[in-house]
Design a protein around this motif. Sequence first.
Motif, PDB file in Angstrom:
ATOM      1  N   ALA A  26       7.397   3.776   2.799  1.00  0.00           N
ATOM      2  CA  ALA A  26       5.966   4.118   2.733  1.00  0.00           C
ATOM      3  C   ALA A  26       5.153   2.827   2.797  1.00  0.00           C
ATOM      4  CB  ALA A  26       5.670   4.890   1.458  1.00  0.00           C
ATOM      5  N   PRO A  27       4.935   2.285   3.983  1.00  0.00           N
ATOM      6  CA  PRO A  27       4.287   0.972   4.084  1.00  0.00           C
ATOM      7  C   PRO A  27       2.786   0.983   3.873  1.00  0.00           C
ATOM      8  CG  PRO A  27       4.841   1.791   6.261  1.00  0.00           C
ATOM      9  CD  PRO A  27       5.449   2.752   5.279  1.00  0.00           C
ATOM     10  N   ARG A  28       2.116   2.132   4.147  1.00  0.00           N
ATOM     11  CA  ARG A  28       0.665   2.167   4.084  1.00  0.00           C
ATOM     12  C   ARG A  28       0.181   3.417   3.367  1.00  0.00           C
ATOM     13  NH1 ARG A  28      -1.918  -1.541   6.582  1.00  0.00           N
ATOM     14  NH2 ARG A  28      -3.873  -0.409   6.864  1.00  0.00           N
ATOM     15  N   VAL A  29      -1.032   3.303   2.852  1.00  0.00           N
ATOM     16  CA  VAL A  29      -1.712   4.418   2.201  1.00  0.00           C
ATOM     17  C   VAL A  29      -3.004   4.666   2.967  1.00  0.00           C
ATOM     18  CG1 VAL A  29      -2.716   5.271   0.049  1.00  0.00           C
ATOM     19  CG2 VAL A  29      -0.742   3.730  -0.017  1.00  0.00           C
ATOM     20  N   ILE A  30      -3.231   5.916   3.341  1.00  0.00           N
ATOM     21  CA  ILE A  30      -4.388   6.233   4.172  1.00  0.00           C
ATOM     22  C   ILE A  30      -5.420   7.028   3.375  1.00  0.00           C
ATOM     23  CG2 ILE A  30      -3.032   6.182   6.299  1.00  0.00           C
ATOM     24  CD1 ILE A  30      -3.029   9.227   6.299  1.00  0.00           C
ATOM     25  N   MET A  82       4.396   9.441   4.253  1.00  0.00           N
ATOM     26  CA  MET A  82       2.966   9.173   4.379  1.00  0.00           C
ATOM     27  C   MET A  82       2.299   9.376   3.020  1.00  0.00           C
ATOM     28  SD  MET A  82       2.739   8.379   7.526  1.00  0.00           S
ATOM     29  CE  MET A  82       0.947   8.254   7.593  1.00  0.00           C
ATOM     30  N   LEU A  83       1.488   8.397   2.621  1.00  0.00           N
ATOM     31  CA  LEU A  83       0.799   8.441   1.339  1.00  0.00           C
ATOM     32  C   LEU A  83      -0.713   8.493   1.545  1.00  0.00           C
ATOM     33  CD1 LEU A  83       2.801   5.768  -0.721  1.00  0.00           C
ATOM     34  CD2 LEU A  83       3.085   8.258  -0.742  1.00  0.00           C
ATOM     35  N   ILE A  84      -1.392   9.212   0.633  1.00  0.00           N
ATOM     36  CA  ILE A  84      -2.842   9.387   0.690  1.00  0.00           C
ATOM     37  C   ILE A  84      -3.462   8.875  -0.606  1.00  0.00           C
ATOM     38  CG2 ILE A  84      -4.745  11.038   0.927  1.00  0.00           C
ATOM     39  CD1 ILE A  84      -3.062  11.092   3.396  1.00  0.00           C
ATOM     40  N   ASP A  85      -4.562   8.134  -0.494  1.00  0.00           N
ATOM     41  CA  ASP A  85      -5.386   7.760  -1.644  1.00  0.00           C
ATOM     42  C   ASP A  85      -6.706   8.521  -1.496  1.00  0.00           C
ATOM     43  OD1 ASP A  85      -7.115   6.656  -3.498  1.00  0.00           O
ATOM     44  OD2 ASP A  85      -6.593   4.573  -3.057  1.00  0.00           O
ATOM     45  N   PRO A  86      -6.940   9.541  -2.316  1.00  0.00           N
ATOM     46  CA  PRO A  86      -8.160  10.336  -2.165  1.00  0.00           C
ATOM     47  C   PRO A  86      -9.456   9.570  -2.402  1.00  0.00           C
ATOM     48  CG  PRO A  86      -6.544  11.482  -3.522  1.00  0.00           C
ATOM     49  CD  PRO A  86      -6.078  10.068  -3.374  1.00  0.00           C
ATOM     50  N   TRP A  87      -9.360   8.390  -3.020  1.00  0.00           N
ATOM     51  CA  TRP A  87     -10.543   7.595  -3.328  1.00  0.00           C
ATOM     52  C   TRP A  87     -10.793   6.490  -2.300  1.00  0.00           C
ATOM     53  CZ3 TRP A  87     -13.460   9.191  -7.440  1.00  0.00           C
ATOM     54  CH2 TRP A  87     -12.852  10.078  -8.336  1.00  0.00           C
ATOM     55  N   ALA A  88      -9.834   6.255  -1.420  1.00  0.00           N
ATOM     56  CA  ALA A  88      -9.943   5.137  -0.479  1.00  0.00           C
ATOM     57  C   ALA A  88     -10.892   5.458   0.672  1.00  0.00           C
ATOM     58  CB  ALA A  88      -8.568   4.782   0.066  1.00  0.00           C
ATOM     59  N   GLU A  89     -11.532   4.415   1.177  1.00  0.00           N
ATOM     60  CA  GLU A  89     -12.410   4.562   2.338  1.00  0.00           C
ATOM     61  C   GLU A  89     -11.727   4.115   3.618  1.00  0.00           C
ATOM     62  OE1 GLU A  89     -16.067   2.546   1.562  1.00  0.00           O
ATOM     63  OE2 GLU A  89     -16.645   3.891  -0.087  1.00  0.00           O
ATOM     64  N   LYS A  90     -10.640   3.351   3.493  1.00  0.00           N
ATOM     65  CA  LYS A  90      -9.900   2.917   4.673  1.00  0.00           C
ATOM     66  C   LYS A  90      -8.436   2.724   4.295  1.00  0.00           C
ATOM     67  CE  LYS A  90     -11.079  -1.964   3.961  1.00  0.00           C
ATOM     68  NZ  LYS A  90     -11.699  -3.169   4.581  1.00  0.00           N
ATOM     69  N   ALA A  91      -7.592   2.648   5.304  1.00  0.00           N
ATOM     70  CA  ALA A  91      -6.163   2.476   5.061  1.00  0.00           C
ATOM     71  C   ALA A  91      -5.900   1.103   4.446  1.00  0.00           C
ATOM     72  CB  ALA A  91      -5.392   2.622   6.362  1.00  0.00           C
ATOM     73  N   ARG A  92      -4.824   1.034   3.669  1.00  0.00           N
ATOM     74  CA  ARG A  92      -4.456  -0.213   3.004  1.00  0.00           C
ATOM     75  C   ARG A  92      -2.948  -0.273   2.848  1.00  0.00           C
ATOM     76  NH1 ARG A  92      -2.796   1.309  -1.918  1.00  0.00           N
ATOM     77  NH2 ARG A  92      -3.742   3.124  -2.939  1.00  0.00           N
ATOM     78  N   PRO A  93      -2.382  -1.456   2.614  1.00  0.00           N
ATOM     79  CA  PRO A  93      -0.948  -1.555   2.333  1.00  0.00           C
ATOM     80  C   PRO A  93      -0.611  -0.884   1.006  1.00  0.00           C
ATOM     81  CG  PRO A  93      -1.860  -3.684   2.955  1.00  0.00           C
ATOM     82  CD  PRO A  93      -3.029  -2.784   2.725  1.00  0.00           C
ATOM     83  N   THR A  94       0.603  -0.385   0.895  1.00  0.00           N
ATOM     84  CA  THR A  94       1.066   0.210  -0.359  1.00  0.00           C
ATOM     85  C   THR A  94       1.124  -0.846  -1.445  1.00  0.00           C
ATOM     86  OG1 THR A  94       2.362   1.862   0.817  1.00  0.00           O
ATOM     87  CG2 THR A  94       2.994   1.416  -1.444  1.00  0.00           C
ATOM     88  N   ARG A  95       0.574  -0.508  -2.600  1.00  0.00           N
ATOM     89  CA  ARG A  95       0.602  -1.431  -3.727  1.00  0.00           C
ATOM     90  C   ARG A  95       1.945  -1.333  -4.443  1.00  0.00           C
ATOM     91  NH1 ARG A  95      -5.153   0.949  -5.226  1.00  0.00           N
ATOM     92  NH2 ARG A  95      -6.506  -0.478  -4.049  1.00  0.00           N
ATOM     93  N   VAL A  96       2.378  -2.439  -4.969  1.00  0.00           N
ATOM     94  CA  VAL A  96       3.644  -2.470  -5.695  1.00  0.00           C
ATOM     95  C   VAL A  96       3.422  -3.082  -7.063  1.00  0.00           C
ATOM     96  CG1 VAL A  96       4.991  -2.615  -3.578  1.00  0.00           C
ATOM     97  CG2 VAL A  96       4.324  -4.723  -4.748  1.00  0.00           C
ATOM     98  N   GLY A  97       4.352  -2.784  -7.975  1.00  0.00           N
ATOM     99  CA  GLY A  97       4.257  -3.334  -9.310  1.00  0.00           C
ATOM    100  C   GLY A  97       3.255  -2.576 -10.168  1.00  0.00           C
ATOM    101  N   GLU A  98       2.770  -3.208 -11.221  1.00  0.00           N
ATOM    102  CA  GLU A  98       1.877  -2.555 -12.183  1.00  0.00           C
ATOM    103  C   GLU A  98       0.433  -2.529 -11.726  1.00  0.00           C
ATOM    104  OE1 GLU A  98       2.359  -1.034 -15.041  1.00  0.00           O
ATOM    105  OE2 GLU A  98       4.445  -1.439 -15.487  1.00  0.00           O
ATOM    106  N   SER A  99       0.187  -2.684 -10.428  1.00  0.00           N
ATOM    107  CA  SER A  99      -1.191  -2.663  -9.931  1.00  0.00           C
ATOM    108  C   SER A  99      -1.797  -1.293 -10.147  1.00  0.00           C
ATOM    109  CB  SER A  99      -1.214  -3.022  -8.439  1.00  0.00           C
ATOM    110  OG  SER A  99      -0.389  -2.138  -7.715  1.00  0.00           O
ATOM    111  N   PRO A 100      -3.116  -1.198 -10.299  1.00  0.00           N
ATOM    112  CA  PRO A 100      -3.756   0.081 -10.578  1.00  0.00           C
ATOM    113  C   PRO A 100      -3.759   0.994  -9.370  1.00  0.00           C
ATOM    114  CG  PRO A 100      -5.402  -1.641 -10.271  1.00  0.00           C
ATOM    115  CD  PRO A 100      -4.068  -2.314 -10.286  1.00  0.00           C
TER     116      PRO A 100
END
Length: 371
Positions: free
Chosen positions: A326-330, A353-371
């Motif tokens: 899962a390299p990206r979140v859309i 495929m991953l979705i961030d309902p709050w995102a305005e644009k695609a981004r790399p998948t976060r890793v670790g304890e990131s929010p």
Amino acid sequence: MSAAITAAVYHGIRDVRVEEHPMPRVRPGELLLKVGTVGVCGSDSNEWAYGPHQYPFEVPHPATGHVGPIVPGHEFSGTVVEIGDGVDSAWLGRRVASCGSVACGECAACLRGETNMCARYAGVGLHRDGALAHYVTTPVESCVSIDGRGISLDEAALCQPMAIAVHCVARAGDVAGQTVLVQGVGGIGAFLTYALASAGADVVAADVDEERLDIAAELGAARTVRVAGSPEDGARILEATHGSEIRVIFEVSGSAGGMKTALQIAPKGARIVVVGMQKGPIDIDLRPVTLYERSLIGTNAQIRERDFPRAVDLIASRPGGWSRIAPRVIPLQDIVGSALQPMSEGRAPAIKMLIDPWAEKARPTRVGESP
């Protein structure tokens, strides 16, 4: 909180709209989550392209009563912002992974510990509104805290498909030290490869896609073999085992050819776990199954009390190691063009495929304890 939220709403075949939707109300025994990340499943893309089949769109669901347009999303993570009656207040503020399973806890199956077979089973995002939205409600029993586990909300959204894989392994029985074959290393097969390798199995992975086989090797497959959906696939697989007898076959492709290959190469006493859903009835000669004491084993969903905590452990055991799956979140507004449609056409840009309902644009998948 606002009386309306943004959600992706299924209105019928090839009709998912990002629009305003009522804010979900937390029920007794449940949590209200601010959604972090949502995985898009093959069942979601099939419902979009060919459904409704699972979604209770025209007839009320017997357990939830839901009928009509529905918010999908059954693989998800989030932060607890409100609790229902009977829930420990310690849950407030926790970051959690959720499998979204709803079970009655009272029927014969639940009392046996088989909540996936509950007589009144329902799934968040399948039979009631799900997580492709800013907020979602889910039973507390379907959640595991990820605080202090070293994984992000993005990675936590992978726990539900991992739980499916964990349940597949449990259905097969003991696999430690045994040669097992995984036919199809896509959305579930990749997680299954890791779960099996973690359980001590000697994994042989077969797929038509070279990149997926490379990922399977990273996830613990000892050997890989590229197949072509042809009658010669069985010989290719047996050659790749280097003489080791296959004791368990996981047929994940869901193809008639894959099932035929599994039956063709299964030795005496082998177990065949039928993971992939066949698109229609197929002819099976059951005489060799009887004569050679082969076992055909079904598997469905996951047992939230056993399989899901184990899945969280497995995802957390490889922090930062899921980026190739899962390299990206859309963002939510891209769900049709970047996820549902390409997945239904067999051209998904990633295994998951991953979705961030709050995102305005695609981004790399976060890793670790990131929010």
